[in-house]
Design a protein around this motif. Structure first.
Motif, short mmCIF file in Angstrom:
data_model
loop_
_atom_site.label_atom_id
_atom_site.label_comp_id
_atom_site.label_asym_id
_atom_site.label_seq_id
_atom_site.Cartn_x
_atom_site.Cartn_y
_atom_site.Cartn_z
N LEU A 185 0.84 -1.21 0.00
CA LEU A 185 0.00 0.00 0.00
C LEU A 185 0.88 1.26 0.00
N VAL A 186 1.99 1.21 0.74
CA VAL A 186 2.94 2.33 0.75
C VAL A 186 3.45 2.58 -0.67
N ALA A 187 3.80 1.49 -1.35
CA ALA A 187 4.36 1.61 -2.71
C ALA A 187 3.34 2.22 -3.66
N HIS A 188 2.14 1.65 -3.68
CA HIS A 188 1.14 2.10 -4.66
C HIS A 188 0.67 3.52 -4.39
N THR A 189 0.36 3.80 -3.13
CA THR A 189 -0.16 5.14 -2.84
C THR A 189 0.96 6.18 -3.01
N GLY A 190 2.19 5.79 -2.71
CA GLY A 190 3.31 6.72 -2.87
C GLY A 190 3.54 7.09 -4.32
N GLU A 219 10.19 16.62 -4.54
CA GLU A 219 11.46 16.48 -3.81
C GLU A 219 11.30 15.59 -2.58
N MET A 220 10.18 15.80 -1.86
CA MET A 220 9.98 14.99 -0.65
C MET A 220 9.75 13.52 -0.99
N ILE A 221 8.96 13.28 -2.03
CA ILE A 221 8.66 11.89 -2.39
C ILE A 221 9.93 11.19 -2.88
N GLN A 222 10.74 11.92 -3.65
CA GLN A 222 12.02 11.34 -4.10
C GLN A 222 12.85 10.91 -2.89
N LYS A 223 12.84 11.73 -1.84
CA LYS A 223 13.68 11.46 -0.68
C LYS A 223 13.06 10.39 0.24
N ASP A 224 11.75 10.44 0.41
CA ASP A 224 11.14 9.69 1.51
C ASP A 224 10.40 8.40 1.12
N LEU A 225 10.00 8.25 -0.16
CA LEU A 225 9.15 7.10 -0.46
C LEU A 225 9.86 5.75 -0.26
N ILE A 226 11.06 5.63 -0.80
CA ILE A 226 11.74 4.33 -0.69
C ILE A 226 12.05 4.01 0.79
N PRO A 227 12.63 4.97 1.56
CA PRO A 227 12.83 4.67 3.00
C PRO A 227 11.52 4.33 3.70
N SER A 228 10.44 5.03 3.38
CA SER A 228 9.15 4.72 4.00
C SER A 228 8.74 3.28 3.68
N TYR A 229 8.92 2.90 2.41
CA TYR A 229 8.60 1.53 1.97
C TYR A 229 9.44 0.51 2.75
N ASN A 230 10.68 0.90 3.05
CA ASN A 230 11.57 -0.03 3.76
C ASN A 230 11.45 0.08 5.28
N ILE A 277 -4.39 -1.95 -9.81
CA ILE A 277 -4.51 -1.01 -8.68
C ILE A 277 -4.05 0.37 -9.15
N HIS A 278 -4.84 1.37 -8.73
CA HIS A 278 -4.66 2.73 -9.27
C HIS A 278 -3.21 3.23 -9.21
N GLY A 279 -2.60 3.12 -8.05
CA GLY A 279 -1.24 3.66 -7.90
C GLY A 279 -0.24 2.89 -8.75
N ALA A 280 -0.45 1.58 -8.88
CA ALA A 280 0.46 0.77 -9.70
C ALA A 280 0.27 1.12 -11.17
N ALA A 281 -0.98 1.34 -11.58
CA ALA A 281 -1.24 1.75 -12.97
C ALA A 281 -0.52 3.06 -13.26
N ASN A 282 -0.64 4.03 -12.36
CA ASN A 282 0.04 5.31 -12.55
C ASN A 282 1.55 5.11 -12.65
N ALA A 283 2.09 4.27 -11.76
CA ALA A 283 3.53 4.06 -11.73
C ALA A 283 4.02 3.46 -13.06
N MET A 284 3.23 2.56 -13.63
CA MET A 284 3.64 1.93 -14.90
C MET A 284 3.50 2.88 -16.07
N TYR A 285 2.44 3.70 -16.07
CA TYR A 285 2.15 4.53 -17.25
C TYR A 285 2.94 5.85 -17.24
N LEU A 286 3.30 6.33 -16.05
CA LEU A 286 3.95 7.66 -15.96
C LEU A 286 5.18 7.80 -16.86
N PRO A 287 6.13 6.85 -16.82
CA PRO A 287 7.31 7.02 -17.70
C PRO A 287 6.93 7.08 -19.18
#
Ligand code: ATR
Length: 405
Positions: A185-190, A219-230, A277-287
């Motif tokens: 959930l952290v990954a997808h919503t992030g 900037e915050m998401i770049q810094k904090d999402l992966i540590p939050s996931y971990n 899942i919405h966040g995963a769809a966004n993550a795949m399509y964004l690039p």
């Protein structure tokens, strides 16, 4: 002229949930999802605070992920019976979005779902109730936005309801609620939040008021999402704020076709046993969408600015766009999100053959493309795709092939 609207009050930081003690009213209806808020004790605390404020409290529980039109109608009926003057929606994006739509139907019982979906066409609310939103995921930012996503399961389509009337009155952004999220959930919503910020920054409706919110969120998401996931809880807390900033940006700057495509593919293959899942769809399509939009000179420049703020390097805008795409794909790898629909398993994890068969995808491609172009988020995308281009783009999102058009 443009408008910039946010909730009247935003309470943030640990312990912000206690703000519920200060609400003034007689009856509060608390809307929640499938049980997580109860399980972690947040629901009991919220009810106790509202009672301390002197209110009678009724619960509307069991709002499902990707809430349906039926759920909205049932909730509105419960509200018509109980007559709340506060609607308090707590949980992920789903219960909060559903409660927003229930609120419209509660205030205007004769309104149809089709009428609700007319963009910026909602009549004046707050004649019966005010709305307080308390997010427990760090992504949709629906606590500060003018949007609600409701799924019509007969059509297999997610419809955005969009109007500043449904921007909540109060947002309570208490990071404690996000600390119980499981990793997926952290990954997808992030990544949903990252997409909000990037789409808002390049949207044709961006402005001086939305840009700083979008850039700081990135900037915050770049810094904090992966540590939050971990499992870093300080980073998890920061992500709760970051997603909210992204929401403040996109609620006013609007979004783009990453979201159009996610809305129209999300439930399109539900008959094959899963949602994308919405966040995963966004993550795949964004690039893929960045590569497509970067053919527009203004968008390319803006992606370059994003890359600069992220310190990604690159000598010119072409290089910066390429580095941004590479970075986002790297985030997907670290978050265990696949790069394309073909490799998207029913459990959302990468796999050799995903749950959407190729022949089914191709047979539905044209309709999905037409629906995506008609989505409310398409209008503010920096480059307007034709149906043919949208089909090609969706194919790139299925096969993970290069966008060169
Ligand atoms: P989103 O914000 O992506 O729209 P959602 O659809 O509202 O999220 O919720 C997705 C799932 O996350 C749901 O199963 C939800 O559980 P409940 O329906 O039981 O509430 C779960 N969820 C939401 N917030 C959570 C949290 N803080 N901890 C654990 N699970 C949570």
């Amino acid at each position: 002229m443009a408008r910039f609207t946010l909730p009247r009050d935003l309470y943030h930081g640990k312990g912000a949930l206690e703000t519920l003690k200060t609400l003034k009213g007689r009856r509060a209806m608390v809307c929640v999802g499938g049980g997580s808020m109860k399980r972690f004790g947040f629901l009991d605390r919220a009810v106790a605070y509202l009672k301390e404020a002197g209110m009678e409290v009724e619960l509307f529980e069991g709002i499902e992920a990707d809430p349906s039109v039926d759920t909205v109608m049932r909730g509105a009926e419960a509200m018509l019976k109980f007559q709340p003057d506060w609607i308090v929606a707590m949980g992920g994006g789903s219960p909060i979005d559903a409660a927003k739509a229930m609120w419209i139907k509660y205030e205007y019982p004769d309104i149809t779902f089709e009428d609700m979906c007319k963009v910026f066409g909602i009549p004046e609310l707050r004649k019966k109730a005010h709305f307080c939103a308390i997010p427990s995921t760090s992504g949709t930012a629906t606590e500060v936005t003018a949007f609600s996503i409701i799924t019509d399961y007969q059509k297999g389509i997610k419809y955005p309801i969009a109007d500043f009337e449904i921007t909540p009155d109060i947002a309570i952004v208490d990071p404690e609620l996000a600390e119980t999220m499981p990793k997926k959930l952290v990954a997808h919503t992030g990544m949903d939040a990252m997409t909000h910020a990037i789409e808002a920054y390049v949207s044709t409706a961006n402005c001086d008021f939305t840009d700083p919110l979008a850039i700081h969120a990135i900037e915050m998401i770049q810094k904090d999402l992966i540590p939050s996931y971990n499992g870093d809880m300080a980073a998890r807390d920061k992500m709760h704020n970051a997603q909210c900033l992204a929401g403040q940006a996109f609620s006013n700057a609007l979004l783009g076709i990453v979201h159009s495509m996610a809305h129209k593919t999300g439930a399109a293959f539900a008959d094959y046993g899963a949602h994308i899942i919405h966040g995963a769809a966004n993550a795949m399509y964004l690039p893929k969408v960045i590569a497509f939009n970067a053919k527009d000179p203004t968008a390319k420049k803006r992606y370059g600015v994003i890359a600069d703020y992220m310190h990604l390097g690159g000598k010119n805008d072409d290089e910066k766009v390429a580095l941004l795409i590479k970075f986002l794909r790297g985030m997907n790898d670290q978050l265990n999100i696949p790069h394309c629909i073909k490799h998207y398993g029913a459990d959302s994890y990468p796999c050799e053959q995903g749950f959407v068969p190729e022949d089914v995808f191709l047979s539905r491609l044209h309709d999905i493309a037409v629906n995506a172009i008609g989505d409310a988020c398409t209008g503010s995308n920096p480059r307007q795709p034709s149906v043919e281009e949208m089909e090609k783009l969706l194919k790139c999102c299925y096969y993970d092939t290069e966008v060169d058009f």
